[in-house]
Enzyme design. Structure first.
Site, short mmCIF file in Angstrom:
data_model
loop_
_atom_site.label_atom_id
_atom_site.label_comp_id
_atom_site.label_asym_id
_atom_site.label_seq_id
_atom_site.Cartn_x
_atom_site.Cartn_y
_atom_site.Cartn_z
N CYS A 33 0.86 -1.23 0.32
CA CYS A 33 0.01 0.06 -0.06
C CYS A 33 0.84 1.23 -0.10
O CYS A 33 0.46 2.26 -0.56
CB CYS A 33 -0.85 -0.06 1.15
N HIS A 77 -1.62 0.96 7.85
CA HIS A 77 -2.18 1.04 6.30
C HIS A 77 -2.27 2.47 5.65
O HIS A 77 -2.44 3.41 6.40
CB HIS A 77 -3.54 0.53 6.16
#
Lengths: 482, 104
Positions: A168, A436
């Site tokens: 990510c 994240h």
């Protein structure tokens, strides 16, 4: 379009006698100047009757035969009591009773007709008018069936990116790069000629990626090649661990620059000046700014300044601003970033003028701003692995002028330093080790999307501004010439 | 004498649309070099800073901005303009008036 009606004076003027015909004739001969046998007349008469100069801003009186430059036509207005004059370069009519130029639909009609009939295309006469399509033109446009209509719902340029296992950090940076207006324009217009193998050149890959993003398809993309290239070229980002998006961003810029210079070097020798900071590669042209550091010695007031090129502005969140509180907005951060800092005690610096170690102050200011400014809010304390989750507000529009270095040679016109937000990278998670990354990107001017790997959802600007920003991308609003 | 000279220069400039071409050229260069945008910015700045109370008409705006605007014209543009005019005058001096008006 709104009908413009000029002043009452002009209304009276245009309904009297053949005044309007006179105006038409003057417009045709002097402003458009395309009647060939009258050109000589235009020429022989285009000078001020008072000072015999050809300008500046030559006007013709509409009530008698008089030509005058800007100053003398006004004198004539007063002396002769004539109200109306027409500027002979753009064809604007001035009313002396109102003391200003006037707009009138009849005038616009005359102007438009004359412009259209001109034998030669005069750029100056077409610059200020908007295009109002006629019935026939509208018909033609509707008959053209193949159209690409860009509406707020258009999704061209939006593609999800599949997470290949903790990638990510890469996906969010790629989203931000794909939505950098100037980079997009560059990569979609300029062909990259490359000598190396496709897989080994990042410029090729990004170039290809832009094509993929903007070809109108919607399926999510996977970027194994890009990841592989990063692993081989930037070894500190290797492996399936979680990595820092900012490090990846810097590595990408570095690689883009490196591959650009390497692969185009032989074709064009002038490209390569990377050590002086004057590199012509697109990355340096867009992202390089200059930070000026002034060290002022407290005992002799001597100043030593150095300027260093920089690609981003890393802002501390832990430091305390003047009021004694932690910064809570981007402006606070920038203020403490450019604040004079006292260096005393152990931090004393060798002063070249005094020849000894002295107390001094050090101040950072921005000497030159890049086209794209990126702010990294230092949320991660690398040694402790702790994350600072303080909410830092940031504006959609920012004026960087207060943080610029003061110049001695003041320009006649101050430069426009307004920047607008176009991408934000967020980190969610409590520590620096786990979490994240998500990117917000501006797609159309006021339409924002949240790119969470392969899931893309529309969001409002409010959502974006309320988010916990980590890297903020701002784009210069008005591009200057060089 | 000077008037006669003036009219000869005028004649020169008019043949083959010389002056028109030069004006159009300078216009283009000023746009390309960003001069026009700078002047636009200067006008906007003036208006926002001083408010409409001080500058009430286009004439005033022009007289305030003109000195600044003139000083901002890039040297390269000035040089090119000078060169162009020189070329026109020299060429015609050599060729005389034989060319005549292009579309008469």
């Amino acid at each position: 379009m709104m009908p413009a009606s000029g002043c009452e004076h002009f209304h009276r003027f245009k309904t009297t006698g053949d005044n309007l015909d006179t105006l038409k004739w003057i417009y045709l001969v002097f402003v458009v100047g395309s009647v060939s046998h009258l050109r000589q007349m235009k020429f022989c008469n285009s000078f001020c009757h008072t000072c015999r100069n050809r300008g500046p801003h030559l006007h013709a009186c509409l009530e008698c035969v008089f030509f005058g430059c800007h100053r003398h036509i006004r004198d004539h207005n007063d002396d002769a009591g004539h109200s109306f004059s027409i500027e002979l370069y753009y064809g604007q009519v001035h009313c002396a009773s109102c003391g200003d130029y006037i707009y009138d639909t009849d005038l616009d009609d005359i102007a438009l007709k004359n412009r259209m009939q001109a034998k030669k295309f005069h750029k100056r006469l077409f610059e200020c008018i908007s295009w109002d399509p006629s019935e026939e033109e509208r018909q033609l446009l509707t008959n053209q069936t193949k159209k690409v209509c860009v509406t707020p719902e258009t999704t061209i340029g939006l593609r999800g990116l599949i997470n290949l296992g903790n990638t990510c950090f890469m996906n969010c940076v790629v989203q931000a790069i794909m939505h950098t207006p100037l980079l997009r324009d560059y990569f979609l217009t300029k062909h990259h000629y490359c000598k190396s193998a496709q897989m080994a050149c990042l410029v090729c890959q990004i170039s290809e990626l832009f094509q993929q993003f903007y070809n109108g398809e919607k399926t999510p993309l996977a970027l194994p090649d890009l990841l592989h290239l990063t692993w081989t070229q930037a070894t500190h980002l290797c492996g399936h661990k979680q990595h820092d998006a900012h490090e990846f961003f810097m590595a990408t810029l570095n690689l883009l620059h490196k591959h650009y210079s390497e692969n185009t070097q032989n074709q064009n020798k002038t490209v390569h000046h990377n050590n002086t900071g004057n590199c012509l590669c697109i990355i340096h042209q867009i992202f390089t700014g200059g930070l000026q550091s002034d060290v002022i010695c407290q005992s002799c007031n001597g100043i030593s300044s150095t300027t260093d090129p920089t690609w981003d502005f890393a802002l501390d969140l832990g430091s305390v601003t003047e009021g004694g509180r932690s910064p809570c907005s981007l402006l606070d951060c920038l203020e403490s970033f450019t604040k004079a800092e006292h260096l005393g005690g152990k931090e004393q610096i060798m002063c070249e003028i005094c020849g000894s170690k002295q107390d001094s102050t050090k101040q950072l200011t921005i000497k030159t701003l890049p086209v794209v400014v990126t702010f990294q809010l230092k949320r991660f304390n690398s040694s402790a692995g702790v994350k600072i989750s303080t909410a830092i507000s940031f504006p959609e529009m920012i004026d960087m002028t207060p943080f610029m270095s003061k110049r001695k040679d003041e320009l006649p016109v101050p430069s426009d330093n307004r920047y607008s937000l176009f991408a934000v990278i967020n980190h969610s998670g409590v520590s620096a080790i786990q979490g994240h990354y998500v990117a917000f990107v501006r797609h159309h001017y006021t339409y924002w999307y949240k790119c969470n790997d392969d899931i893309i959802t529309p969001v409002t600007l409010k959502d974006v501004l309320a988010s916990e920003g980590y890297i903020l991308f701002y784009h210069k609003q008005v591009l200057a010439y060089e | 004498m000077s008037q006669e000279y003036d009219s000869r220069v005028n004649m020169h400039l008019d043949i083959n649309n010389g002056l028109d071409r030069v004006i159009e050229l300078v216009h283009t260069r000023l746009v390309e070099s960003g001069w026009r945008d700078q002047v636009r910015l200067a006008c906007r700045q003036l208006l926002t800073e001083s408010g409409s109370s001080n500058i009430s008409s286009v004439d005033e705006l022009i007289s305030t901005v003109t000195p600044k605007a003139r000083s901002m014209v890039p040297d390269a543009v000035k040089r090119e303009l000078l060169h162009e005019i020189e070329m026109i005058l020299l060429n015609l001096e050599k060729a005389g008036y034989v060319k005549g008006f292009e579309d008469s």
